[in-house]
Motif scaffolding. Sequence first.
Motif, PDB file in Angstrom:
ATOM      1  N   SER A   1       0.384  16.844  25.567  1.00 21.64           N
ATOM      2  CA  SER A   1       0.326  15.761  26.549  1.00 21.64           C
ATOM      3  C   SER A   1       1.360  14.716  26.171  1.00 21.64           C
ATOM      4  CB  SER A   1      -1.059  15.121  26.548  1.00 21.64           C
ATOM      5  OG  SER A   1      -2.021  16.043  26.997  1.00 21.64           O
TER       6      SER A   1
ATOM      7  N   GLY B   1       7.985   3.641  22.967  1.00 18.84           N
ATOM      8  CA  GLY B   1       8.055   3.353  24.391  1.00 18.84           C
ATOM      9  C   GLY B   1       9.062   2.274  24.730  1.00 18.84           C
TER      10      GLY B   1
ATOM     11  N   SER C   1      -5.001   6.409  27.782  1.00 19.88           N
ATOM     12  CA  SER C   1      -4.690   5.938  29.132  1.00 19.88           C
ATOM     13  C   SER C   1      -3.209   6.084  29.469  1.00 19.88           C
ATOM     14  CB  SER C   1      -5.118   4.479  29.294  1.00 19.88           C
ATOM     15  OG  SER C   1      -4.369   3.673  28.411  1.00 19.88           O
ATOM     16  N   THR C   2      -2.344   6.175  28.473  1.00 19.33           N
ATOM     17  CA  THR C   2      -0.920   6.302  28.758  1.00 19.33           C
ATOM     18  C   THR C   2      -0.422   7.729  28.595  1.00 19.33           C
ATOM     19  OG1 THR C   2      -0.285   5.780  26.494  1.00 19.33           O
ATOM     20  CG2 THR C   2      -0.436   3.931  28.050  1.00 19.33           C
ATOM     21  N   GLN C   3      -1.272   8.592  28.103  1.00 17.20           N
ATOM     22  CA  GLN C   3      -0.851   9.960  27.828  1.00 17.20           C
ATOM     23  C   GLN C   3      -1.462  10.888  28.867  1.00 17.20           C
ATOM     24  OE1 GLN C   3      -2.203  11.592  24.066  1.00 17.20           O
ATOM     25  NE2 GLN C   3      -0.069  11.839  23.518  1.00 17.20           N
ATOM     26  N   THR C   4      -0.654  11.710  29.457  1.00 17.26           N
ATOM     27  CA  THR C   4      -1.147  12.636  30.465  1.00 17.26           C
ATOM     28  C   THR C   4      -0.581  14.015  30.204  1.00 17.26           C
ATOM     29  OG1 THR C   4       0.716  12.130  31.907  1.00 17.26           O
ATOM     30  CG2 THR C   4      -1.280  10.841  32.254  1.00 17.26           C
TER      31      THR C   4
ATOM     32  N   VAL D   1      -0.702   8.085  21.052  1.00 14.45           N
ATOM     33  CA  VAL D   1      -0.575   7.132  22.142  1.00 14.45           C
ATOM     34  C   VAL D   1      -1.956   6.999  22.729  1.00 14.45           C
ATOM     35  CG1 VAL D   1       0.587   6.646  24.333  1.00 14.45           C
ATOM     36  CG2 VAL D   1       1.759   7.947  22.584  1.00 14.45           C
ATOM     37  N   THR D   2      -2.295   5.849  23.258  1.00  8.34           N
ATOM     38  CA  THR D   2      -3.616   5.694  23.832  1.00  8.34           C
ATOM     39  C   THR D   2      -3.814   6.689  24.958  1.00  8.34           C
ATOM     40  OG1 THR D   2      -2.871   4.042  25.383  1.00  8.34           O
ATOM     41  CG2 THR D   2      -3.676   3.233  23.262  1.00  8.34           C
TER      42      THR D   2
ATOM     43  N   SER E   1       3.264  10.839  27.244  1.00  2.00           N
ATOM     44  CA  SER E   1       3.393   9.631  28.060  1.00  2.00           C
ATOM     45  C   SER E   1       4.707   9.729  28.825  1.00  2.00           C
ATOM     46  CB  SER E   1       3.403   8.388  27.167  1.00  2.00           C
ATOM     47  OG  SER E   1       4.591   8.356  26.385  1.00  2.00           O
ATOM     48  N   GLN E   2       4.918   8.866  29.792  1.00  3.89           N
ATOM     49  CA  GLN E   2       6.180   8.887  30.536  1.00  3.89           C
ATOM     50  C   GLN E   2       7.357   8.601  29.614  1.00  3.89           C
ATOM     51  OE1 GLN E   2       6.678   9.731  33.949  1.00  3.89           O
ATOM     52  NE2 GLN E   2       8.748   9.909  33.138  1.00  3.89           N
ATOM     53  N   SER E   3       7.206   7.667  28.682  1.00  2.35           N
ATOM     54  CA  SER E   3       8.322   7.350  27.781  1.00  2.35           C
ATOM     55  C   SER E   3       8.632   8.525  26.854  1.00  2.35           C
ATOM     56  CB  SER E   3       8.052   6.067  26.991  1.00  2.35           C
ATOM     57  OG  SER E   3       6.907   6.196  26.185  1.00  2.35           O
ATOM     58  N   GLU E   4       7.616   9.261  26.427  1.00  5.00           N
ATOM     59  CA  GLU E   4       7.862  10.441  25.591  1.00  5.00           C
ATOM     60  C   GLU E   4       8.598  11.512  26.394  1.00  5.00           C
ATOM     61  OE1 GLU E   4       4.097  10.196  22.495  1.00  5.00           O
ATOM     62  OE2 GLU E   4       3.785  11.070  24.482  1.00  5.00           O
TER      63      GLU E   4
END
Length: 179
Positions: A102, A176, A10-13, A7-8, A104-107
Amino acid sequence: MAQGLSVTASTQTPLTRNQVLSARGRSLLKRLEGVRLKPYDDQTGLAITQWVAGATIGVGHLIDQADWSAFSAGISQQQAETLLAQDVAPYEREIRKVVSASLSQSEFDALVIFAFNIGRRAFSGSSVVRLVNNPKASTGYASLETAWKAWNKSQGKVMQGLNNRRSAEWRLFDQGVYQ
């Protein structure tokens, strides 16, 4: 996406101590589980008027025998929402505890929905968790998607409803897509 994890940036935290199921994830969970305001048997889907093992209400809330009298006449939509919030919280905590990758919100949402269905203990020890944390982990599965979709049986039988659910969860995790 390779293994469903690319995931890019910017979308992965990194997982945070307070990451929770999003409103979109909650909505998808309710669509997948269904919302029932009267008690039913989770195995058969039939309405029940007395407690049985698997007695369920709301959004997949299992009713303990000792709590039957509180739920036997049914609940309101607001009570179903309150139960859902209480029931989801341990799954959110479990994911924050056992997933080191890390997300993303969708993950994160997909993992909560998946874990909610299979149970915390099964989730925590699963090949899915091992592969999310380390896509090269040695498991009996060729990919994370294969490991995820292997959770399609109830009482030893492949269930089309679980195939459909796993596909929806996987689309959310991998692409996502909340549908």
